[in-house]
Design an enzyme around this catalytic site. Structure first.
Site, PDB file in Angstrom:
ATOM      1  CB  SER A 663      34.001  27.701  37.196  1.00 42.75           C
ATOM      2  OG  SER A 663      33.733  27.450  38.555  1.00 42.75           O
ATOM      3  CG  ASP A 736      37.723  33.054  42.009  1.00 43.21           C
ATOM      4  OD1 ASP A 736      36.609  33.038  42.539  1.00 43.21           O
ATOM      5  OD2 ASP A 736      38.042  32.300  41.071  1.00 43.21           O
ATOM      6  CG  HIS A 770      34.244  32.373  39.775  1.00 44.15           C
ATOM      7  ND1 HIS A 770      35.335  31.538  39.928  1.00 44.15           N
ATOM      8  CD2 HIS A 770      33.276  31.616  39.192  1.00 44.15           C
ATOM      9  CE1 HIS A 770      35.034  30.334  39.462  1.00 44.15           C
ATOM     10  NE2 HIS A 770      33.798  30.361  39.005  1.00 44.15           N
TER      11      HIS A 770
END
Length: 796
Positions: A663, A736, A770
């Site tokens: 991330s 995601d 994610h």
């Protein structure tokens, strides 16, 4: 001519297949697979009365087949139509009740191979309720915590799209959100469009974040309404009798008043928005009686798409029942239109109104800075009210008497919200028989539990705090060389507590601890899930950046590492922002905790002969509004300081260092590869690399793209792809759902790297979000990471 063209075309297709193809899932070495497949240790939770402990076992990972079920991405959530619920990827597989008094264990009788959602205790602590997955949806089950007997209360009718599907009510009743009877088939999308999809704006300043899975078409809106609409039922768990409550609607939550006579209902309303998730849609907060009749339309609020950056919505917010009162609401409202940039003497006001809700609301008090929450004490009228100063990241907590505003608020806490060394801890709460959460209080004393952050690492504690004299007494603190934290009190003497103890070599277990004689008794005996890794070397290391900011990280070495041997190294990090350099350099975490190897953890590099600096601090320090002006300079400096420290210790080969992150850590990784030459390669997972695609801010950035275009350009690795001359592995879930990290971020930077002749590999994981959940995906990611760093770091 046509024949030559076709030949060229097929050659191009073949060449494209060499660089972009769907490959079978890979596997890492067997010893890694064995560890990944080990079920996690049971989770423990105490019942409201503190005499029973629930131990919940869960599966390790779902399969890619499960993750590949049809999925609807609507209004900021993900709905599995087969089950009429939001996508569930974690399942409990067994439940055991343990008596604290005599240690007796009672296993809940469940169907074979059961998959459960999260269980929830009844208000009296004698029952458990939980969703149980069937082929066509979730049933609601209950279990007797004394006998272990369990039964289904409903068929597979739970509607858990925008809430959990049920909630406890007083007097052992349950409120169920059910799929509508005879609702028919889902709306079908016309194969031939009736016209374009149109959105329009004029004079409205909607500076919203780049949310994912939003409604795109009117057909999407129809689907969301179809799946999210539910009918509420009240079910008596003893008799099984049920009755309808109110009319069908899209309900986010329903909360019973302390006297059990009224319901606070949050209803989502149309028109649905195409620019924000469902929880920011137009909605009403309504007060019903227990039969579902409207008593009072408390608030009717518009869509929340014009909230200023760093601000709050206009109108009532944080609405809830006041504990220890039969039916009194307390809420807060902005006095600055929700805009933190406005100069006003007070930002918020605390309001209240009581049943029958015919009198006008009353103002309790004005709040100078932004409201940060309220916790009620057991002594009626007293509460701890917090405010936060957004610009300085500051938190202040006051002791207030809401029934006697002539008593001036008493300042209890006043500190940098990121200052862990001076954090006094959180108040310990208890549950009343009506299900109200209040701060545990013995006369003028309350109890605070904290992480005990210090230069030696976290050493959790339990304090007794006098709200009148401000005196503190320490009742318990973790000893050096281990990690032990407070869980709950047992009984009313406050001498017996439950703790969770672990060390580098001992997995977490629960103990009954006597604060007077310091003796403890084991409640659980969970074993090491990966004994083959026992003996890993782990230590906290400290070092200093060139600008004087102190840094730290946890250094791991393989158990067979020999002194003087220099290893290839992986540095794994995630940048965080601070205003005060002294706070930025504080130690976070403990080197004495047990090490778990789970999912796609970077810790698995230790099984492959690497040194690992995990949680390497990458602080970005400065004024909250301008700190990103020096983002690149600061992370490069932090990286250099880490490598220099490890090199000076003689444990790594500085020529063989790879960096990785997930991330925002992936964003950091790409920036480091673009702006320094200290690294051999990098791994960037689920990142965002072009900040022009997140134009209304990212992370804690407070300026928009149009206010600071040069900064958005400067910190975007995509804009510097021509400078990335070390190999980079890009991994991203094709589904995601995290704000800002659209899958196109990885695709576009890969195209940019390819256009500049870089060495890069792009791995797009089907049906993953994610974070990566499917077993096949997890194992594949580990295999990819090992292969990449083996080629470009270890064997450089």
């Amino acid at each position: 001519m046509r024949k030559n063209f076709l030949s060229v075309f097929f050659i191009l297709v073949l060449l494209a297949g060499l660089t972009l193809s769907q490959e079978p899932y890979k596997l890492p070495p067997k010893e890694v697979i064995d560890i990944v497949d080990t079920p996690p240790l049971p989770r423990a939770s105490m019942n409201p009365t503190g005499d029973l402990m629930l131990l919940s076992e869960s599966e390790s990972m779902p399969s890619i087949a499960y993750m590949s079920q049809p999925l609807l991405r609507l209004a900021g959530t993900r709905i599995t139509p087969n089950y009429n619920s939001r996508q569930q990827t974690f399942f409990t597989t067994s439940l055991t009740i343990k008596s604290i008094k005599d240690g007796k264990e009672t296993r809940i009788a469940l169907p074979e191979e059961a998959k459960l959602g999260f269980p929830d205790w009844s208000l009296d602590g004698k029952w458990l309720a939980f969703p149980l997955l069937k082929d066509t949806g979730f049933e609601l089950w209950i279990a007797d915590a004394t006998t272990g007997e369990a039964k289904a209360l409903t068929g597979p009718i739970l509607n858990a799209t925008v809430n959990s599907g049920f909630s406890w009510l007083p007097d052992n009743k349950i409120l169920v959100y059910a799929i509508l009877e005879n609702r028919g088939d889902p709306p079908k999308k016309s194969e031939v469009p009736i016209g374009p999809n149109i959105q329009e704006t004029s004079g409205r300043f909607a500076t919203v974040w780049t949310y994912q899975d939003l409604l795109q078409t009117h057909h999407d809106a129809k689907l969301f309404k179809y799946y999210a609409t539910s009918q509420m039922y009240e079910i008596d768990i003893i008799s099984g009798n049920s009755r309808k409550i109110g009319e069908p609607g899209v309900y986010l939550f329903t909360d019973a008043s302390p006297d059990g006579k009224l319901l606070l209902v949050y209803r989502v309303k149309e028109p649905f928005s195409f620019s924000v998730p469902y929880y920011s849609f137009p909605h009403s907060e309504e007060i019903w009686d227990r039969d579902g009749n409207l008593v009072n339309l408390f608030a009717d609020l518009p869509v929340e798409d014009e909230v200023p950056m760093g601000g709050v919505p206009k109108g009532p917010r944080s609405v809830g029942w006041r504990p220890l009162k039969p039916a009194t609401l307390v809420w807060v409202e902005a006095m600055d239109d929700g805009d933190p940039e406005k100069e006003v003497p007070y930002r918020d006001k605390l309001m209240t109104q009581s049943a029958p809700f015919t009198a006008d609301p009353k103002e309790i008090m004005k709040i100078k800075e932004r409201y940060g929450g309220i916790s009620w004490l057991q002594q009626e009228g007293l509460a701890l009210l917090s405010e936060r100063y957004w610009k300085k990241r500051w938190r202040t907590t006051y002791l207030v008497n809401v029934d006697d505003t002539s008593q001036a608020p008493k300042k209890i806490i006043d500190m940098d919200s990121q200052d862990r060394y001076n954090d006094p801890g959180r108040p310990i709460s208890t549950t009343t028989p009506n299900g109200e959460r209040v701060i545990l209080q013995d006369k003028d004393w309350i109890y605070l539990s904290g992480s005990g952050a210090s230069p030696k690492g976290d050493m959790p504690f339990l304090d007794k705090f006098n709200i009148k004299t401000m005196e503190k007494k320490r009742l318990f603190q973790c000893s050096e060389g281990s990690y032990e934290s407070f869980i709950d009190f047992i009984g009313k003497s406050r001498n017996q507590i439950i703790t969770r103890y672990e060390s580098k070599t001992e997995p977490p277990n629960y103990y009954l601890y006597n604060t007077k004689n310091k003796k403890k008794q084991a409640l659980t005996s969970f074993e090491d899930p990966a004994p083959q890794l026992t003996g890993l070397k782990k230590q906290l290391i400290k070092y200093t950046r060139e600008d004087g900011v102190e840094l730290s990280g946890t250094l791991y070495l393989p158990r067979d590492h020999k002194e003087g041997e220099r290893l290839p190294c992986v540095i794994w990090a995630y940048p965080r922002e601070y205003q005060d350099p002294r706070v930025a350099g504080q130690i976070r975490g403990s080197a004495h905790r047990f090490t778990f190897f789970r999912g796609t953890s970077q810790l698995f590099f230790l099984t492959q002969g690497y040194a690992l600096l995990d949680g390497a601090q990458m602080p970005v320090v400065g004024d909250p509004k301008t700190m990103n002006d020096t983002f690149v300079k600061q992370i490069v400096s932090s990286l250099k300081a880490a490598i220099d420290k490890l090199d000076s210790m003689g444990v790594i080969d500085p020529k063989r260092v790879g960096v990785g992150g997930h991330s925002y850590g992936a964003f950091m990784t790409a920036n480091l590869l673009a702006h320094c030459d200290y690294l051999a390669a990098g791994i960037a997972r689920s990142g965002a690399y072009n900040r022009t695609l997140t134009p209304f801010g990212f992370q804690s950035e407070r300026r928009t793209l149009w206010e600071a275009p040069e900064i958005y350009f400067k910190v975007s690795p995509f804009m510097h792809a021509h400078k990335i001359n070390e190999p980079i592995l890009l991994i991203h879930g094709e589904a995601d759902n995290n704000s800002g990290t659209f899958p196109i971020q990885s695709r576009r930077i890969y195209h940019a790297l390819k256009g500049h002749g870089a060495t890069a590999r792009l791995v797009m994981l089907p049906n993953e979000s994610h974070g990566y959940r499917a077993r096949e995906s997890v194992l594949h990611v580990l295999a990819e990471m090992f292969e990449w760093f083996d080629e470009y770091v270890k064997n450089k």
